[in-house]
Design a protein around this motif. Structure first.
Motif, PDB file in Angstrom:
ATOM      1  N   ALA A   1      -7.495   1.745   0.083  1.00 32.53           N
ATOM      2  CA  ALA A   1      -7.743   1.849  -1.360  1.00 32.53           C
ATOM      3  C   ALA A   1      -7.342   3.228  -1.884  1.00 32.53           C
ATOM      4  CB  ALA A   1      -9.208   1.561  -1.669  1.00 32.53           C
ATOM      5  N   ALA A   2      -7.597   4.254  -1.091  1.00 33.71           N
ATOM      6  CA  ALA A   2      -7.301   5.623  -1.509  1.00 33.71           C
ATOM      7  C   ALA A   2      -5.804   5.879  -1.674  1.00 33.71           C
ATOM      8  CB  ALA A   2      -7.894   6.616  -0.513  1.00 33.71           C
ATOM      9  N   ILE A   3      -4.982   5.135  -0.940  1.00 34.01           N
ATOM     10  CA  ILE A   3      -3.537   5.357  -1.048  1.00 34.01           C
ATOM     11  C   ILE A   3      -2.819   4.217  -1.774  1.00 34.01           C
ATOM     12  CG2 ILE A   3      -3.425   6.919   0.919  1.00 34.01           C
ATOM     13  CD1 ILE A   3      -2.305   4.587   2.581  1.00 34.01           C
ATOM     14  N   GLY A   4      -3.567   3.413  -2.494  1.00 30.27           N
ATOM     15  CA  GLY A   4      -2.962   2.408  -3.371  1.00 30.27           C
ATOM     16  C   GLY A   4      -2.673   1.065  -2.744  1.00 30.27           C
ATOM     17  N   GLY A   5      -3.359   0.716  -1.664  1.00 29.53           N
ATOM     18  CA  GLY A   5      -3.175  -0.600  -1.062  1.00 29.53           C
ATOM     19  C   GLY A   5      -3.640  -1.693  -2.010  1.00 29.53           C
ATOM     20  N   ARG A   6      -3.004  -2.848  -1.913  1.00 28.96           N
ATOM     21  CA  ARG A   6      -3.375  -3.990  -2.750  1.00 28.96           C
ATOM     22  C   ARG A   6      -3.130  -5.272  -1.964  1.00 28.96           C
ATOM     23  NH1 ARG A   6       1.436  -6.138  -4.085  1.00 28.96           N
ATOM     24  NH2 ARG A   6       3.210  -4.741  -4.242  1.00 28.96           N
ATOM     25  N   LEU A   7      -3.697  -6.364  -2.431  1.00 28.38           N
ATOM     26  CA  LEU A   7      -3.436  -7.660  -1.817  1.00 28.38           C
ATOM     27  C   LEU A   7      -2.055  -8.139  -2.222  1.00 28.38           C
ATOM     28  CD1 LEU A   7      -6.857  -9.439  -2.362  1.00 28.38           C
ATOM     29  CD2 LEU A   7      -5.921  -8.559  -0.217  1.00 28.38           C
ATOM     30  N   PRO A   8      -1.296  -8.729  -1.288  1.00 27.43           N
ATOM     31  CA  PRO A   8       0.017  -9.252  -1.667  1.00 27.43           C
ATOM     32  C   PRO A   8      -0.133 -10.459  -2.577  1.00 27.43           C
ATOM     33  CG  PRO A   8      -0.431  -9.694   0.649  1.00 27.43           C
ATOM     34  CD  PRO A   8      -1.586  -8.903   0.121  1.00 27.43           C
ATOM     35  N   GLU A   9       0.831 -10.649  -3.446  1.00 21.76           N
ATOM     36  CA  GLU A   9       0.805 -11.772  -4.375  1.00 21.76           C
ATOM     37  C   GLU A   9       1.124 -13.070  -3.644  1.00 21.76           C
ATOM     38  OE1 GLU A   9       3.360 -11.017  -7.678  1.00 21.76           O
ATOM     39  OE2 GLU A   9       2.557  -8.997  -7.935  1.00 21.76           O
ATOM     40  N   ALA A  10       0.337 -14.084  -3.885  1.00 19.16           N
ATOM     41  CA  ALA A  10       0.578 -15.456  -3.419  1.00 19.16           C
ATOM     42  C   ALA A  10       0.817 -15.570  -1.919  1.00 19.16           C
ATOM     43  CB  ALA A  10       1.756 -16.055  -4.185  1.00 19.16           C
TER      44      ALA A  10
ATOM     45  N   LEU B   1       5.546  -2.372   1.953  1.00 21.99           N
ATOM     46  CA  LEU B   1       5.122  -2.248   3.345  1.00 21.99           C
ATOM     47  C   LEU B   1       3.853  -3.072   3.503  1.00 21.99           C
ATOM     48  CD1 LEU B   1       5.358  -0.668   6.097  1.00 21.99           C
ATOM     49  CD2 LEU B   1       3.743   0.945   5.086  1.00 21.99           C
ATOM     50  N   LEU B   2       3.851  -4.014   4.415  1.00 22.75           N
ATOM     51  CA  LEU B   2       2.713  -4.892   4.652  1.00 22.75           C
ATOM     52  C   LEU B   2       1.994  -4.465   5.923  1.00 22.75           C
ATOM     53  CD1 LEU B   2       1.082  -7.560   4.132  1.00 22.75           C
ATOM     54  CD2 LEU B   2       2.822  -8.704   5.538  1.00 22.75           C
ATOM     55  N   MET B   3       0.681  -4.313   5.836  1.00 20.12           N
ATOM     56  CA  MET B   3      -0.143  -3.997   7.004  1.00 20.12           C
ATOM     57  C   MET B   3      -1.052  -5.185   7.281  1.00 20.12           C
ATOM     58  SD  MET B   3      -3.342  -1.427   7.415  1.00 20.12           S
ATOM     59  CE  MET B   3      -4.297  -2.559   6.442  1.00 20.12           C
ATOM     60  N   LEU B   4      -1.010  -5.669   8.520  1.00 18.27           N
ATOM     61  CA  LEU B   4      -1.893  -6.744   8.968  1.00 18.27           C
ATOM     62  C   LEU B   4      -2.785  -6.152  10.052  1.00 18.27           C
ATOM     63  CD1 LEU B   4       0.893  -9.430   9.426  1.00 18.27           C
ATOM     64  CD2 LEU B   4      -0.642  -9.198   7.474  1.00 18.27           C
TER      65      LEU B   4
ATOM     66  N   GLN C   1      -3.054  -5.578   3.598  1.00 19.92           N
ATOM     67  CA  GLN C   1      -2.758  -4.880   2.356  1.00 19.92           C
ATOM     68  C   GLN C   1      -1.257  -4.663   2.251  1.00 19.92           C
ATOM     69  OE1 GLN C   1      -5.583  -2.797   0.092  1.00 19.92           O
ATOM     70  NE2 GLN C   1      -5.734  -4.973   0.546  1.00 19.92           N
ATOM     71  N   VAL C   2      -0.786  -4.505   1.035  1.00 17.98           N
ATOM     72  CA  VAL C   2       0.599  -4.145   0.772  1.00 17.98           C
ATOM     73  C   VAL C   2       0.596  -2.778   0.102  1.00 17.98           C
ATOM     74  CG1 VAL C   2       2.645  -4.688  -0.618  1.00 17.98           C
ATOM     75  CG2 VAL C   2       1.426  -6.496   0.556  1.00 17.98           C
ATOM     76  N   PHE C   3       1.532  -1.958   0.496  1.00 17.16           N
ATOM     77  CA  PHE C   3       1.722  -0.629  -0.081  1.00 17.16           C
ATOM     78  C   PHE C   3       3.159  -0.534  -0.570  1.00 17.16           C
ATOM     79  CE2 PHE C   3      -1.217  -0.488   3.412  1.00 17.16           C
ATOM     80  CZ  PHE C   3      -2.309   0.138   2.868  1.00 17.16           C
ATOM     81  N   GLU C   4       3.356   0.253  -1.573  1.00 13.24           N
ATOM     82  CA  GLU C   4       4.704   0.531  -2.044  1.00 13.24           C
ATOM     83  C   GLU C   4       5.132   1.818  -1.346  1.00 13.24           C
ATOM     84  OE1 GLU C   4       7.633  -1.269  -4.207  1.00 13.24           O
ATOM     85  OE2 GLU C   4       5.583  -1.943  -4.041  1.00 13.24           O
TER      86      GLU C   4
ATOM     87  N   LEU D   1       8.131  -4.632   6.960  1.00 12.02           N
ATOM     88  CA  LEU D   1       8.930  -4.312   5.784  1.00 12.02           C
ATOM     89  C   LEU D   1       9.526  -5.604   5.271  1.00 12.02           C
ATOM     90  CD1 LEU D   1      10.890  -1.178   6.963  1.00 12.02           C
ATOM     91  CD2 LEU D   1       9.231  -1.257   5.119  1.00 12.02           C
ATOM     92  N   SER D   2       9.834  -5.630   4.001  1.00 14.22           N
ATOM     93  CA  SER D   2      10.522  -6.774   3.445  1.00 14.22           C
ATOM     94  C   SER D   2      11.849  -6.930   4.172  1.00 14.22           C
ATOM     95  CB  SER D   2      10.750  -6.543   1.952  1.00 14.22           C
ATOM     96  OG  SER D   2      11.565  -7.549   1.434  1.00 14.22           O
ATOM     97  N   GLY D   3      12.142  -8.135   4.632  1.00 13.21           N
ATOM     98  CA  GLY D   3      13.341  -8.385   5.422  1.00 13.21           C
ATOM     99  C   GLY D   3      14.630  -7.951   4.754  1.00 13.21           C
ATOM    100  N   GLY D   4      14.679  -8.010   3.443  1.00 14.05           N
ATOM    101  CA  GLY D   4      15.875  -7.578   2.736  1.00 14.05           C
ATOM    102  C   GLY D   4      16.113  -6.087   2.819  1.00 14.05           C
ATOM    103  N   ARG D   5      15.095  -5.341   3.218  1.00 13.16           N
ATOM    104  CA  ARG D   5      15.217  -3.889   3.297  1.00 13.16           C
ATOM    105  C   ARG D   5      15.516  -3.399   4.705  1.00 13.16           C
ATOM    106  NH1 ARG D   5      16.529  -4.287  -0.922  1.00 13.16           N
ATOM    107  NH2 ARG D   5      15.218  -4.461  -2.706  1.00 13.16           N
ATOM    108  N   SER D   6      15.357  -4.252   5.699  1.00 11.99           N
ATOM    109  CA  SER D   6      15.473  -3.794   7.075  1.00 11.99           C
ATOM    110  C   SER D   6      16.871  -3.326   7.431  1.00 11.99           C
ATOM    111  CB  SER D   6      15.037  -4.900   8.026  1.00 11.99           C
ATOM    112  OG  SER D   6      15.871  -6.016   7.875  1.00 11.99           O
ATOM    113  N   SER D   7      17.880  -3.827   6.745  1.00 13.45           N
ATOM    114  CA  SER D   7      19.243  -3.518   7.149  1.00 13.45           C
ATOM    115  C   SER D   7      19.634  -2.068   6.866  1.00 13.45           C
ATOM    116  CB  SER D   7      20.212  -4.461   6.456  1.00 13.45           C
ATOM    117  OG  SER D   7      20.097  -4.328   5.065  1.00 13.45           O
ATOM    118  N   PHE D   8      19.031  -1.401   5.915  1.00 11.34           N
ATOM    119  CA  PHE D   8      19.494  -0.056   5.627  1.00 11.34           C
ATOM    120  C   PHE D   8      18.686   1.047   6.309  1.00 11.34           C
ATOM    121  CE2 PHE D   8      16.351  -0.214   2.268  1.00 11.34           C
ATOM    122  CZ  PHE D   8      15.910   1.091   2.170  1.00 11.34           C
ATOM    123  N   TRP D   9      17.548   0.723   6.929  1.00 13.20           N
ATOM    124  CA  TRP D   9      16.792   1.746   7.657  1.00 13.20           C
ATOM    125  C   TRP D   9      17.436   2.008   8.998  1.00 13.20           C
ATOM    126  CZ3 TRP D   9      13.887   4.572   4.914  1.00 13.20           C
ATOM    127  CH2 TRP D   9      13.109   4.048   3.888  1.00 13.20           C
ATOM    128  N   GLN D  10      17.586   3.264   9.323  1.00 14.28           N
ATOM    129  CA  GLN D  10      18.024   3.655  10.654  1.00 14.28           C
ATOM    130  C   GLN D  10      16.925   4.536  11.224  1.00 14.28           C
ATOM    131  OE1 GLN D  10      21.868   5.391  10.767  1.00 14.28           O
ATOM    132  NE2 GLN D  10      22.839   3.621   9.823  1.00 14.28           N
TER     133      GLN D  10
END
Length: 131
Positions: free
Chosen positions: A66-75, A94-97, A84-87, A113-122
């Motif tokens: 809560a202190a760092i802005g976590g929220r429930l993911p939509e739907a 960023l999803l934490m389970l 929680q999901v964090f931006e 991480l959202s799968g669409g974002r995984s390709s650009f992280w090294q």
């Protein structure tokens, strides 16, 4: 790059932010498919320490989130003790389970991480994009 106090961030943070600015697509994907850190090359060693730190301390984890802005993911609903999901950065969710330890299992915290974002992280220098 500097924080509000004028201190330079760690090298890994600078690299992450530069990668983000150079490689992040302009738009977030419409469909969100989560990819765990373990699926990224060289990222797996970071998962266990977080789980051990909050094992048996679910209220502390909820407060920290809560202190760092976590929220429930939509739907979405996940089968775990807490999620929680964090931006992490704009357009980088960023999803934490969190699964706490019990008599049969050790604690576990898959970060995704959202799968669409995984390709650009090294992954370099032993860091996560959220550090």
């Amino acid at each position: 790059m500097a924080d509000p106090s004028g201190r330079r961030p760690r090298h890994s943070v600078c690299v992450t932010l530069c990668q983000y600015m150079l490689r992040c697509p302009d738009r977030a994907p419409r469909q969100c498919e989560w990819v765990t850190y373990r699926e990224f090359k060289d990222a797996a060693p970071f998962v266990g320490a977080f789980a051990r730190h909050f094992s048996g301390r679910l209220p502390a984890l909820k407060s920290a989130c809560a202190a760092i802005g976590g929220r429930l993911p939509e739907a979405e609903d996940f089968s775990c003790d807490f999620f929680q999901v964090f931006e992490a950065l704009p357009r980088i969710p960023l999803l934490m389970l969190f699964n706490d330890a019990d008599e049969r299992f050790l604690p576990g915290v898959p970060f995704c991480l959202s799968g669409g974002r995984s390709s650009f992280w090294q992954w370099r220098d032993g860091f996560l994009p959220t550090t």
